[in-house]
Design a protein around this motif. Structure first.
Motif, short mmCIF file in Angstrom:
data_model
loop_
_atom_site.label_atom_id
_atom_site.label_comp_id
_atom_site.label_asym_id
_atom_site.label_seq_id
_atom_site.Cartn_x
_atom_site.Cartn_y
_atom_site.Cartn_z
N GLY A 66 27.11 54.40 -99.31
CA GLY A 66 25.75 54.46 -98.77
C GLY A 66 25.60 55.12 -97.42
N HIS A 121 30.21 62.05 -94.29
CA HIS A 121 29.90 61.25 -95.47
C HIS A 121 29.96 62.10 -96.73
CE1 HIS A 121 27.08 59.32 -98.38
NE2 HIS A 121 27.84 58.29 -98.08
N SER A 125 32.83 61.38 -99.55
CA SER A 125 32.29 60.92 -100.83
C SER A 125 32.73 61.83 -101.97
CB SER A 125 30.77 60.85 -100.78
OG SER A 125 30.34 59.88 -99.85
#
Length: 265
Positions: A66, A121, A125
């Protein structure tokens, strides 16, 4: 499953962890990152695992599905309930790195705050989505390392001294007081206190006590032949009672009950 080279300090119940890996930082980043840590879990419906740790006296920059968060230094244990599927890639930051990321580490003490790092991120990811999990971890750490290299300048002399302060506490169980730490670094107690405040966010005495308590828990868990009194003496506690009081104050239970509970899967 836990790596064979796993450093058990800080993890209170290693046998109850999901897949968990710790990887040393590349040589070029050793003054900025102690290691990267990567848990991954895939639990059946209805099952929950409680992850309980006594964190190192430091900050962690963590990438999750997230987003990214900065987890500041803690004054107690932490726990998280894991369910379903998930992963995280965290960097245990050394003192010299935290000042480049957050110039007020005491302001994040005992809290987790969102950290804006969209490129980090995105790249981490993408790596963690690969089917080959070992390759995914490798690429995630490579991407994370590249981001650290770009965003954290090489530490100055003050940052390097803060790193040395932390390393002395970590590697010398005989250091139990702040004046001993200051003497080993050939600086004043006041300067040690300033370094801890600026680069860690907790007092130097809190750092000392955290490392000693981590080590006590590891001895109690890993070596049943050691008495609690022997563990206390090995780590510089005045006696068995002082170790027990430290356990109760920080963890909420006694060394004896922890030793019994940690042996159960």
């Amino acid at each position: 499953m836990v790596d064979d080279q796993f450093d058990g300090r800080g993890v209170l119940y290693p046998a109850r962890l999901p897949s968990f890996h710790r990887e040393p930082a590349p040589a070029a980043l050793r003054e900025l990152v102690r290691w990267f840590w990567i848990p991954r879990w895939d639990l059946p419906p209805g099952r929950t695992i409680r992850q309980q740790v006594l964190p190192f006296p430091a900050s962690n920059l963590v990438v999750e599905p997230g987003g990214a968060i900065l987890a500041g230094p803690t004054t107690g244990p932490s726990q998280r309930d894991l369910s379903g599927q998930g992963w995280a890639v965290g960097a245990l930051l050394r003192p010299a790195a935290i000042f480049a990321i957050s110039q007020n580490p005491s302001g994040t003490r005992d809290v987790e705050v969102p950290f804006e790092a969209p490129e980090l991120h995105r790249s981490v990811s993408a790596a963690m989505s690969l089917e080959d999990r070992a390759l995914g971890r490798e690429r995630a750490i490579h991407a994370y390392s590249a981001w650290i290299s770009e965003h954290c300048p090489a530490p100055d002399d003050s940052g390097l001294l803060a790193n040395e302060m932390e390393e002395r506490i970590s590697s010398h169980a005989s250091i139990g007081r702040v004046d001993q730490l200051a003497s080993s670094l050939h600086i004043s107690v006041r300067r040690v206190q300033r370094l801890a405040h600026r680069y860690v966010g907790v007092s130097p005495l809190s750092m000392i006590r955290r490392y000693r308590l981590q080590e006590a828990a590891q001895h109690l868990r890993d070596d049943p032949s050691l008495t609690i009194t022997a563990v206390a003496a090995r780590l510089g506690y005045a006696d068995h009672a002082h170790l027990t009081a430290d356990f109760r104050r920080v963890l909420g239970f006694t060394p004896h009950s922890y030793r019994q509970d940690s042996s159960r899967p």
